[in-house]
Design a protein around this motif. Structure first.
Motif, PDB file in Angstrom:
ATOM      1  N   SER A 199       9.978  22.906  15.569  1.00 17.12           N
ATOM      2  CA  SER A 199      11.374  21.949  15.906  1.00 17.12           C
ATOM      3  C   SER A 199      10.804  22.022  17.868  1.00 17.12           C
ATOM      4  N   GLY A 200      10.757  21.980  18.762  1.00 17.92           N
ATOM      5  CA  GLY A 200      10.788  21.691  19.773  1.00 17.92           C
ATOM      6  C   GLY A 200      11.729  22.090  20.551  1.00 17.92           C
ATOM      7  N   GLU A 201      12.132  23.396  20.149  1.00 17.95           N
ATOM      8  CA  GLU A 201      13.327  23.838  20.609  1.00 17.95           C
ATOM      9  C   GLU A 201      12.581  25.061  21.518  1.00 17.95           C
ATOM     10  N   VAL A 202      13.495  25.428  22.979  1.00 13.96           N
ATOM     11  CA  VAL A 202      12.647  25.601  23.761  1.00 13.96           C
ATOM     12  C   VAL A 202      13.377  27.108  23.745  1.00 13.96           C
ATOM     13  N   VAL A 203      11.585  28.077  23.787  1.00 18.73           N
ATOM     14  CA  VAL A 203      11.943  29.043  23.459  1.00 18.73           C
ATOM     15  C   VAL A 203      11.221  30.211  24.304  1.00 18.73           C
ATOM     16  N   LEU A 204      11.153  31.330  24.056  1.00 19.23           N
ATOM     17  CA  LEU A 204      11.164  31.975  25.354  1.00 19.23           C
ATOM     18  C   LEU A 204       9.764  33.317  24.216  1.00 19.23           C
ATOM     19  N   VAL A 205       8.457  33.469  24.641  1.00 13.14           N
ATOM     20  CA  VAL A 205       7.558  34.014  24.315  1.00 13.14           C
ATOM     21  C   VAL A 205       7.511  35.246  25.080  1.00 13.14           C
ATOM     22  N   ARG A 206       7.381  36.405  24.961  1.00  4.78           N
ATOM     23  CA  ARG A 206       6.860  37.171  25.647  1.00  4.78           C
ATOM     24  C   ARG A 206       5.745  37.991  25.321  1.00  4.78           C
ATOM     25  N   LEU A 207       4.534  36.964  25.889  1.00  5.62           N
ATOM     26  CA  LEU A 207       3.486  36.402  25.592  1.00  5.62           C
ATOM     27  C   LEU A 207       2.321  37.400  26.015  1.00  5.62           C
ATOM     28  N   GLY A 208       2.706  37.904  27.174  1.00  2.00           N
ATOM     29  CA  GLY A 208       2.162  39.551  27.395  1.00  2.00           C
ATOM     30  C   GLY A 208       1.990  40.467  26.419  1.00  2.00           C
ATOM     31  N   LYS A 209       2.799  40.985  25.634  1.00  2.00           N
ATOM     32  CA  LYS A 209       2.998  41.525  24.668  1.00  2.00           C
ATOM     33  C   LYS A 209       2.680  40.990  23.355  1.00  2.00           C
ATOM     34  N   TRP A 210       2.602  40.413  23.002  1.00  5.94           N
ATOM     35  CA  TRP A 210       2.332  39.160  21.979  1.00  5.94           C
ATOM     36  C   TRP A 210       0.150  39.169  22.172  1.00  5.94           C
ATOM     37  N   VAL A 211      -0.430  38.997  23.242  1.00  4.32           N
ATOM     38  CA  VAL A 211      -1.632  39.232  23.415  1.00  4.32           C
ATOM     39  C   VAL A 211      -1.814  40.647  23.444  1.00  4.32           C
TER      40      VAL A 211
END
Length: 103
Positions: free
Chosen positions: A66-78
């Motif tokens: 979509s190209g929509e700007v989003v927040l990724v909780r990257l530390g939790k995801w990794v």
């Protein structure tokens, strides 16, 4: 406080837990969420040179598709990818391994 401008965030971006429904910025869930989080991991790895992401780290990226700007909780995801390695599937495990994931 919600709505306060912060120099460390893009315009309109709210922090996690600060009104995730802020203008154009929200946490990504559902279809395409894994690909978007992986794209955030690629970006982080390119910038930092490793995938030792602090657990509380949040990355702001454009959602895949979509190209929509989003927040990724990257530390939790990794961290979740590490603990769920056995159920990731071969393709996802291969992608993360090639990216430099420390299992």
């Amino acid at each position: 406080m919600v709505g306060d401008a912060r120099p460390d965030r893009p315009a309109g971006a709210a922090g996690v837990g600060e009104g995730d429904g802020a203008i154009g910025v929200r946490a990504r869930r559902g279809k395409g969420a894994w690909r978007t989080a992986f794209a955030a991991a690629v970006r982080y790895r390119g910038r930092e040179g490793h995938l030792e992401v602090p657990r509380a780290h949040v990355e702001t990226v454009a959602a895949v598709g979509s190209g929509e700007v989003v927040l990724v909780r990257l530390g939790k995801w990794v961290n979740n990818q590490r603990t769920r390695r056995g159920s990731l599937g071969e393709e996802r495990e291969r992608l993360l391994t090639e990216l430099g994931m420390r299992w």
